[in-house]
Motif scaffolding. Structure first.
Motif, PDB file in Angstrom:
ATOM      1  N   ARG A   1       0.749  -0.847  -0.137  1.00  0.00           N
ATOM      2  CA  ARG A   1       0.134  -0.188   0.237  1.00  0.00           C
ATOM      3  C   ARG A   1       0.894   1.216   0.109  1.00  0.00           C
ATOM      4  NH1 ARG A   1      -3.448  -0.415   5.284  1.00  0.00           N
ATOM      5  NH2 ARG A   1      -1.198  -1.473   6.159  1.00  0.00           N
ATOM      6  N   VAL A   2       0.180   2.403  -0.759  1.00  0.00           N
ATOM      7  CA  VAL A   2       0.936   3.833  -0.460  1.00  0.00           C
ATOM      8  C   VAL A   2       0.623   4.905   0.715  1.00  0.00           C
ATOM      9  CG1 VAL A   2       1.869   5.466  -2.258  1.00  0.00           C
ATOM     10  CG2 VAL A   2       1.582   3.023  -3.197  1.00  0.00           C
TER      11      VAL A   2
ATOM     12  N   ALA B   1      -6.727  -7.045  -0.306  1.00  0.00           N
ATOM     13  CA  ALA B   1      -8.124  -6.045  -0.281  1.00  0.00           C
ATOM     14  C   ALA B   1      -9.428  -5.999  -1.347  1.00  0.00           C
ATOM     15  CB  ALA B   1      -6.790  -5.195  -1.546  1.00  0.00           C
ATOM     16  N   PRO B   2      -9.635  -5.422  -1.030  1.00  0.00           N
ATOM     17  CA  PRO B   2     -11.773  -6.239  -1.214  1.00  0.00           C
ATOM     18  C   PRO B   2     -11.449  -5.461  -3.162  1.00  0.00           C
ATOM     19  CG  PRO B   2     -11.106  -3.602  -0.151  1.00  0.00           C
ATOM     20  CD  PRO B   2      -9.513  -4.118  -0.114  1.00  0.00           C
ATOM     21  N   ASP B   3     -10.925  -5.543  -3.862  1.00  0.00           N
ATOM     22  CA  ASP B   3      -9.989  -6.041  -5.245  1.00  0.00           C
ATOM     23  C   ASP B   3      -9.752  -7.028  -4.797  1.00  0.00           C
ATOM     24  OD1 ASP B   3      -7.578  -5.431  -4.741  1.00  0.00           O
ATOM     25  OD2 ASP B   3      -7.109  -4.114  -6.513  1.00  0.00           O
TER      26      ASP B   3
ATOM     27  N   HIS C   1       0.205  -6.783   1.123  1.00  0.00           N
ATOM     28  CA  HIS C   1       1.304  -6.831   2.238  1.00  0.00           C
ATOM     29  C   HIS C   1       1.068  -5.500   3.572  1.00  0.00           C
ATOM     30  CE1 HIS C   1       5.162  -6.395   5.318  1.00  0.00           C
ATOM     31  NE2 HIS C   1       5.613  -7.275   4.723  1.00  0.00           N
ATOM     32  N   SER C   2       1.196  -6.472   5.126  1.00  0.00           N
ATOM     33  CA  SER C   2       0.017  -4.825   6.186  1.00  0.00           C
ATOM     34  C   SER C   2       1.460  -3.617   6.732  1.00  0.00           C
ATOM     35  CB  SER C   2       0.400  -5.597   7.255  1.00  0.00           C
ATOM     36  OG  SER C   2       1.634  -6.571   7.735  1.00  0.00           O
TER      37      SER C   2
END
Length: 342
Positions: free
Chosen positions: A52-53, A110-112, A117-118
Protein backbone atom coordinates in the motif's frame (compact mmCIF):
# COMPACT_ATOMS: atom_id res chain seq x y z
CA UNK A 1 -5.87 -15.48 22.34
CA UNK A 2 -7.90 -12.29 22.01
CA UNK A 3 -8.08 -10.94 18.49
CA UNK A 4 -6.65 -14.06 16.81
CA UNK A 5 -8.83 -16.67 15.12
CA UNK A 6 -8.40 -20.41 15.55
CA UNK A 7 -7.31 -20.65 11.91
CA UNK A 8 -4.56 -18.09 12.46
CA UNK A 9 -3.36 -19.94 15.56
CA UNK A 10 -3.24 -23.21 13.61
CA UNK A 11 -1.30 -21.49 10.83
CA UNK A 12 1.27 -20.05 13.25
CA UNK A 13 1.74 -23.38 15.05
CA UNK A 14 2.29 -25.19 11.75
CA UNK A 15 4.79 -22.55 10.68
CA UNK A 16 6.68 -22.85 13.96
CA UNK A 17 6.88 -26.64 13.60
CA UNK A 18 8.22 -26.29 10.04
CA UNK A 19 10.85 -23.71 10.93
CA UNK A 20 11.96 -25.94 13.82
CA UNK A 21 12.66 -28.76 11.40
CA UNK A 22 9.38 -30.68 11.70
CA UNK A 23 8.32 -33.17 9.00
CA UNK A 24 6.57 -31.35 6.21
CA UNK A 25 8.14 -32.62 2.97
CA UNK A 26 5.75 -35.54 2.69
CA UNK A 27 2.06 -35.25 3.37
CA UNK A 28 -1.43 -35.35 1.98
CA UNK A 29 -2.36 -34.69 -1.61
CA UNK A 30 -2.64 -31.14 -2.90
CA UNK A 31 -6.43 -31.46 -2.74
CA UNK A 32 -6.17 -32.06 1.01
CA UNK A 33 -3.53 -29.46 1.87
CA UNK A 34 -4.02 -28.38 5.51
CA UNK A 35 -4.32 -24.76 6.59
CA UNK A 36 -1.13 -22.81 5.93
CA UNK A 37 0.44 -25.47 3.69
CA UNK A 38 1.02 -25.18 -0.05
CA UNK A 39 3.20 -26.96 -2.56
CA UNK A 40 6.64 -25.45 -2.91
CA UNK A 41 6.22 -24.98 -6.66
CA UNK A 42 2.83 -23.31 -6.20
CA UNK A 43 4.26 -20.88 -3.65
CA UNK A 44 7.20 -19.96 -5.89
CA UNK A 45 4.81 -19.24 -8.76
CA UNK A 46 2.80 -16.69 -6.78
CA UNK A 47 3.40 -12.96 -7.35
CA UNK A 48 4.63 -10.80 -4.51
CA UNK A 49 2.14 -9.01 -2.27
CA UNK A 50 1.02 -5.56 -3.26
CA UNK A 51 2.30 -2.82 -0.97
CA UNK A 52 0.00 0.00 0.00
CA UNK A 53 1.02 3.59 -0.65
CA UNK A 54 0.84 6.12 2.17
CA UNK A 55 -1.94 8.65 1.81
CA UNK A 56 0.64 11.34 2.52
CA UNK A 57 3.66 10.62 0.35
CA UNK A 58 7.05 10.84 2.00
CA UNK A 59 10.42 11.18 0.36
CA UNK A 60 13.93 10.55 1.61
CA UNK A 61 16.56 13.26 1.42
CA UNK A 62 19.33 10.68 1.16
CA UNK A 63 21.23 10.59 -2.09
CA UNK A 64 22.65 7.68 -4.03
CA UNK A 65 26.38 8.23 -4.40
CA UNK A 66 28.86 6.03 -6.27
CA UNK A 67 31.46 4.56 -3.95
CA UNK A 68 34.15 3.22 -6.24
CA UNK A 69 36.24 4.79 -9.03
CA UNK A 70 35.99 1.56 -11.04
CA UNK A 71 32.73 2.32 -12.80
CA UNK A 72 30.71 0.06 -15.08
CA UNK A 73 31.12 0.77 -18.79
CA UNK A 74 27.83 -0.23 -20.42
CA UNK A 75 24.71 -2.41 -20.14
CA UNK A 76 23.40 -5.23 -22.30
CA UNK A 77 20.60 -7.77 -22.02
CA UNK A 78 21.11 -10.90 -19.91
CA UNK A 79 20.59 -13.60 -22.59
CA UNK A 80 17.53 -15.84 -22.08
CA UNK A 81 17.15 -14.85 -18.42
CA UNK A 82 13.39 -15.44 -18.32
CA UNK A 83 13.68 -18.74 -20.19
CA UNK A 84 16.32 -20.02 -17.77
CA UNK A 85 14.20 -19.08 -14.76
CA UNK A 86 11.20 -20.76 -16.38
CA UNK A 87 13.15 -23.96 -16.98
CA UNK A 88 14.26 -23.96 -13.34
CA UNK A 89 10.66 -23.64 -12.11
CA UNK A 90 9.37 -26.28 -14.55
CA UNK A 91 11.84 -28.76 -13.10
CA UNK A 92 10.52 -28.43 -9.54
CA UNK A 93 8.46 -31.17 -7.90
CA UNK A 94 4.84 -30.02 -7.57
CA UNK A 95 3.97 -32.45 -4.78
CA UNK A 96 6.39 -31.33 -2.05
CA UNK A 97 4.47 -29.50 0.66
CA UNK A 98 5.79 -26.60 2.71
CA UNK A 99 4.37 -24.32 5.37
CA UNK A 100 4.07 -20.73 4.27
CA UNK A 101 6.92 -18.74 5.86
CA UNK A 102 5.99 -16.77 8.96
CA UNK A 103 7.09 -13.55 7.26
CA UNK A 104 4.29 -14.01 4.69
CA UNK A 105 1.58 -14.53 7.33
CA UNK A 106 1.26 -10.79 7.84
CA UNK A 107 -1.02 -10.38 4.84
CA UNK A 108 -4.61 -9.52 4.05
CA UNK A 109 -6.83 -9.46 1.02
CA UNK A 110 -7.78 -6.05 -0.36
CA UNK A 111 -11.32 -5.31 -1.59
CA UNK A 112 -10.22 -6.04 -5.16
CA UNK A 113 -9.05 -9.52 -4.11
CA UNK A 114 -5.29 -8.84 -4.29
CA UNK A 115 -3.14 -9.95 -1.34
CA UNK A 116 -1.43 -6.98 0.26
CA UNK A 117 1.47 -6.66 2.67
CA UNK A 118 0.39 -5.10 5.96
CA UNK A 119 3.27 -2.59 5.86
CA UNK A 120 3.50 0.53 3.75
CA UNK A 121 6.57 2.15 2.19
CA UNK A 122 7.23 5.73 3.15
CA UNK A 123 10.95 5.68 3.94
CA UNK A 124 14.01 3.50 3.41
CA UNK A 125 13.48 1.52 6.62
CA UNK A 126 9.95 0.61 5.49
CA UNK A 127 11.32 -0.58 2.16
CA UNK A 128 13.90 -2.81 3.84
CA UNK A 129 11.21 -4.42 5.99
CA UNK A 130 8.95 -5.16 3.04
CA UNK A 131 11.73 -6.49 0.79
CA UNK A 132 13.11 -8.63 3.59
CA UNK A 133 9.73 -10.10 4.60
CA UNK A 134 8.26 -10.57 1.12
CA UNK A 135 11.35 -11.45 -0.93
CA UNK A 136 14.62 -12.29 0.78
CA UNK A 137 13.53 -14.29 3.83
CA UNK A 138 10.99 -16.42 1.91
CA UNK A 139 13.59 -17.11 -0.81
CA UNK A 140 16.14 -18.28 1.78
CA UNK A 141 13.45 -20.40 3.49
CA UNK A 142 12.56 -22.04 0.17
CA UNK A 143 16.25 -22.62 -0.56
CA UNK A 144 16.52 -24.65 2.63
CA UNK A 145 13.49 -26.68 1.60
CA UNK A 146 14.97 -27.34 -1.85
CA UNK A 147 18.15 -28.71 -0.32
CA UNK A 148 21.57 -28.82 -2.05
CA UNK A 149 22.90 -26.74 -3.67
CA UNK A 150 20.35 -24.04 -2.83
CA UNK A 151 20.60 -24.45 0.95
CA UNK A 152 24.29 -23.57 0.85
CA UNK A 153 23.44 -19.94 0.01
CA UNK A 154 21.15 -17.30 1.46
CA UNK A 155 19.76 -13.81 0.92
CA UNK A 156 20.60 -11.85 4.03
CA UNK A 157 20.97 -8.33 5.37
CA UNK A 158 24.34 -6.62 5.46
CA UNK A 159 25.12 -7.06 9.13
CA UNK A 160 28.25 -6.22 11.07
CA UNK A 161 31.30 -8.21 10.07
CA UNK A 162 29.81 -9.60 6.86
CA UNK A 163 31.65 -7.39 4.39
CA UNK A 164 33.73 -4.25 3.97
CA UNK A 165 31.26 -1.93 2.25
CA UNK A 166 27.69 -0.93 3.10
CA UNK A 167 25.17 -2.43 0.65
CA UNK A 168 21.63 -3.09 1.83
CA UNK A 169 21.58 -6.88 1.42
CA UNK A 170 23.81 -9.74 0.34
CA UNK A 171 23.68 -13.04 -1.46
CA UNK A 172 26.24 -15.12 0.39
CA UNK A 173 27.32 -18.65 1.12
CA UNK A 174 26.04 -19.80 4.49
CA UNK A 175 28.80 -19.57 7.06
CA UNK A 176 30.75 -17.29 9.38
CA UNK A 177 32.87 -14.57 7.78
CA UNK A 178 36.52 -14.31 8.65
CA UNK A 179 37.29 -10.78 9.84
CA UNK A 180 40.44 -10.83 7.72
CA UNK A 181 38.51 -11.87 4.60
CA UNK A 182 34.98 -10.57 5.09
CA UNK A 183 34.13 -10.70 1.38
CA UNK A 184 35.06 -14.37 0.99
CA UNK A 185 31.46 -15.68 1.21
CA UNK A 186 29.75 -12.90 -0.77
CA UNK A 187 28.41 -13.80 -4.23
CA UNK A 188 25.89 -11.01 -4.76
CA UNK A 189 25.23 -7.37 -3.81
CA UNK A 190 21.67 -6.05 -3.46
CA UNK A 191 20.64 -2.40 -3.37
CA UNK A 192 17.19 -1.28 -2.23
CA UNK A 193 15.97 2.10 -3.47
CA UNK A 194 12.73 3.95 -2.86
CA UNK A 195 10.67 5.33 -5.73
CA UNK A 196 12.11 8.74 -4.85
CA UNK A 197 15.57 7.36 -5.73
CA UNK A 198 14.68 4.89 -8.48
CA UNK A 199 11.40 6.03 -10.12
CA UNK A 200 10.90 2.96 -12.29
CA UNK A 201 7.82 0.74 -12.45
CA UNK A 202 7.13 -2.80 -13.65
CA UNK A 203 7.18 -2.03 -17.37
CA UNK A 204 10.35 0.07 -17.39
CA UNK A 205 13.42 -1.41 -19.05
CA UNK A 206 16.61 -0.44 -17.21
CA UNK A 207 18.70 -0.42 -20.39
CA UNK A 208 16.24 1.87 -22.14
CA UNK A 209 16.37 4.32 -19.22
CA UNK A 210 20.16 4.17 -19.26
CA UNK A 211 20.24 5.15 -22.94
CA UNK A 212 17.68 7.94 -22.63
CA UNK A 213 19.19 11.42 -22.17
CA UNK A 214 16.26 12.57 -20.05
CA UNK A 215 16.28 9.52 -17.75
CA UNK A 216 19.81 8.20 -17.46
CA UNK A 217 20.74 10.44 -14.52
CA UNK A 218 18.05 8.61 -12.50
CA UNK A 219 19.63 5.18 -12.94
CA UNK A 220 23.39 5.61 -13.44
CA UNK A 221 24.16 6.41 -9.76
CA UNK A 222 22.22 3.35 -8.56
CA UNK A 223 23.88 1.00 -11.05
CA UNK A 224 27.30 2.39 -10.20
CA UNK A 225 26.67 2.01 -6.49
CA UNK A 226 25.81 -1.69 -6.75
CA UNK A 227 28.62 -2.31 -9.26
CA UNK A 228 31.21 -0.53 -7.10
CA UNK A 229 30.30 -2.69 -4.12
CA UNK A 230 30.35 -5.83 -6.28
CA UNK A 231 33.87 -4.94 -7.44
CA UNK A 232 35.03 -4.35 -3.87
CA UNK A 233 33.63 -7.73 -2.80
CA UNK A 234 34.61 -9.63 -5.97
CA UNK A 235 30.96 -10.62 -6.43
CA UNK A 236 29.51 -11.64 -9.82
CA UNK A 237 25.80 -11.01 -9.12
CA UNK A 238 23.83 -7.84 -8.34
CA UNK A 239 20.21 -6.85 -7.75
CA UNK A 240 18.48 -3.47 -7.74
CA UNK A 241 14.90 -3.11 -6.51
CA UNK A 242 12.37 -0.54 -5.35
CA UNK A 243 9.91 -3.41 -4.73
CA UNK A 244 7.66 -2.29 -7.59
CA UNK A 245 10.27 -3.62 -10.00
CA UNK A 246 13.47 -5.62 -9.62
CA UNK A 247 16.49 -6.00 -11.91
CA UNK A 248 19.18 -8.66 -11.73
CA UNK A 249 22.65 -7.88 -13.07
CA UNK A 250 25.65 -10.05 -13.89
CA UNK A 251 29.33 -9.30 -14.44
CA UNK A 252 31.48 -11.12 -16.96
CA UNK A 253 32.74 -14.06 -14.89
CA UNK A 254 35.55 -14.94 -17.29
CA UNK A 255 37.08 -11.53 -18.03
CA UNK A 256 37.51 -9.12 -15.12
CA UNK A 257 38.49 -6.31 -17.50
CA UNK A 258 35.04 -6.42 -19.15
CA UNK A 259 32.94 -3.85 -17.28
CA UNK A 260 29.78 -4.28 -19.38
CA UNK A 261 26.94 -5.58 -17.19
CA UNK A 262 24.21 -8.00 -18.26
CA UNK A 263 20.75 -6.93 -17.10
CA UNK A 264 17.58 -8.98 -16.73
CA UNK A 265 14.21 -7.80 -18.05
CA UNK A 266 12.14 -5.94 -15.43
CA UNK A 267 10.53 -8.23 -12.84
CA UNK A 268 7.44 -6.46 -11.50
CA UNK A 269 6.01 -7.18 -8.04
CA UNK A 270 2.96 -8.81 -9.67
CA UNK A 271 4.90 -10.68 -12.35
CA UNK A 272 3.93 -14.33 -12.75
CA UNK A 273 6.31 -15.36 -15.53
CA UNK A 274 8.75 -15.32 -13.88
CA UNK A 275 7.91 -14.35 -10.31
CA UNK A 276 10.25 -12.46 -8.04
CA UNK A 277 10.74 -15.50 -5.78
CA UNK A 278 11.58 -17.70 -8.78
CA UNK A 279 14.24 -15.21 -9.88
CA UNK A 280 15.75 -15.01 -6.40
CA UNK A 281 16.03 -18.80 -6.22
CA UNK A 282 17.45 -18.97 -9.74
CA UNK A 283 20.26 -16.56 -8.86
CA UNK A 284 20.97 -18.68 -5.76
CA UNK A 285 21.56 -21.60 -8.09
CA UNK A 286 23.75 -19.42 -10.29
CA UNK A 287 25.72 -18.36 -7.21
CA UNK A 288 26.33 -22.01 -6.39
CA UNK A 289 27.66 -22.62 -9.89
CA UNK A 290 29.93 -19.57 -9.74
CA UNK A 291 31.20 -20.66 -6.32
CA UNK A 292 32.10 -24.11 -7.66
CA UNK A 293 33.90 -22.46 -10.57
CA UNK A 294 35.75 -20.15 -8.17
CA UNK A 295 34.90 -17.03 -10.17
CA UNK A 296 35.84 -14.83 -7.21
CA UNK A 297 39.45 -15.65 -8.02
CA UNK A 298 38.85 -14.22 -11.51
CA UNK A 299 37.07 -11.07 -10.31
CA UNK A 300 39.95 -9.59 -8.33
CA UNK A 301 39.34 -5.95 -7.51
CA UNK A 302 42.94 -5.00 -8.24
CA UNK A 303 42.58 -6.21 -11.83
CA UNK A 304 39.43 -4.22 -12.68
CA UNK A 305 40.51 -1.34 -14.95
CA UNK A 306 40.24 2.08 -13.37
CA UNK A 307 37.82 4.43 -15.11
CA UNK A 308 39.50 6.94 -17.45
CA UNK A 309 39.58 10.49 -16.15
CA UNK A 310 36.93 11.74 -18.61
CA UNK A 311 34.64 8.77 -17.86
CA UNK A 312 33.11 6.14 -20.12
CA UNK A 313 31.37 6.98 -23.40
CA UNK A 314 27.68 6.12 -23.48
CA UNK A 315 26.01 5.78 -26.89
CA UNK A 316 22.40 6.89 -26.67
CA UNK A 317 20.02 5.11 -29.01
CA UNK A 318 17.23 7.65 -28.63
CA UNK A 319 17.60 11.27 -27.55
CA UNK A 320 14.15 12.80 -27.69
CA UNK A 321 13.85 12.29 -31.41
CA UNK A 322 17.34 13.58 -32.17
CA UNK A 323 20.14 11.68 -33.84
CA UNK A 324 22.43 9.43 -31.82
CA UNK A 325 24.67 11.27 -29.40
CA UNK A 326 27.38 10.32 -26.93
CA UNK A 327 27.76 11.14 -23.24
CA UNK A 328 30.30 10.13 -20.66
CA UNK A 329 29.76 8.85 -17.16
CA UNK A 330 32.33 8.62 -14.41
CA UNK A 331 32.43 8.53 -10.65
CA UNK A 332 32.44 12.19 -9.71
CA UNK A 333 29.77 13.95 -7.64
CA UNK A 334 27.54 14.11 -10.70
CA UNK A 335 28.05 10.69 -12.33
CA UNK A 336 26.59 11.79 -15.68
CA UNK A 337 28.68 14.34 -17.56
CA UNK A 338 28.44 15.60 -21.12
CA UNK A 339 31.42 15.36 -23.41
CA UNK A 340 33.77 14.53 -20.54
CA UNK A 341 32.99 17.67 -18.51
CA UNK A 342 32.36 17.27 -14.75
Amino acid sequence: VAGISNEQITHLLQSAVALAGGPDAAGPSVAAVPTGRVTLKHFINQPLHRVRVRLLERASYSKTKPRNPRTFEDLKAWPDFEQHVGSFVDGLNDSDLIVKPLTICNEFKAPDGVLEHSSTIGCEDDLKVVVSQSMLQPASYLARKLGPPYDKFEHIGCGSGRQMKFPDCLLRRVGVSDRKAMSKLIMGIFELKGLWQLPLTGDDDLIEWYRDLGKMAKVVPVIQQVYGDAVANQAPLMMITNYDVTYFLLRNTEDVTDKVLQVSPPVAWNSTSPTGLACLLYVLREASDYWDRNVKAVLKQSEVPITPEPGHIVVLESVRGALNKSLRHGFATMPVARQGRR
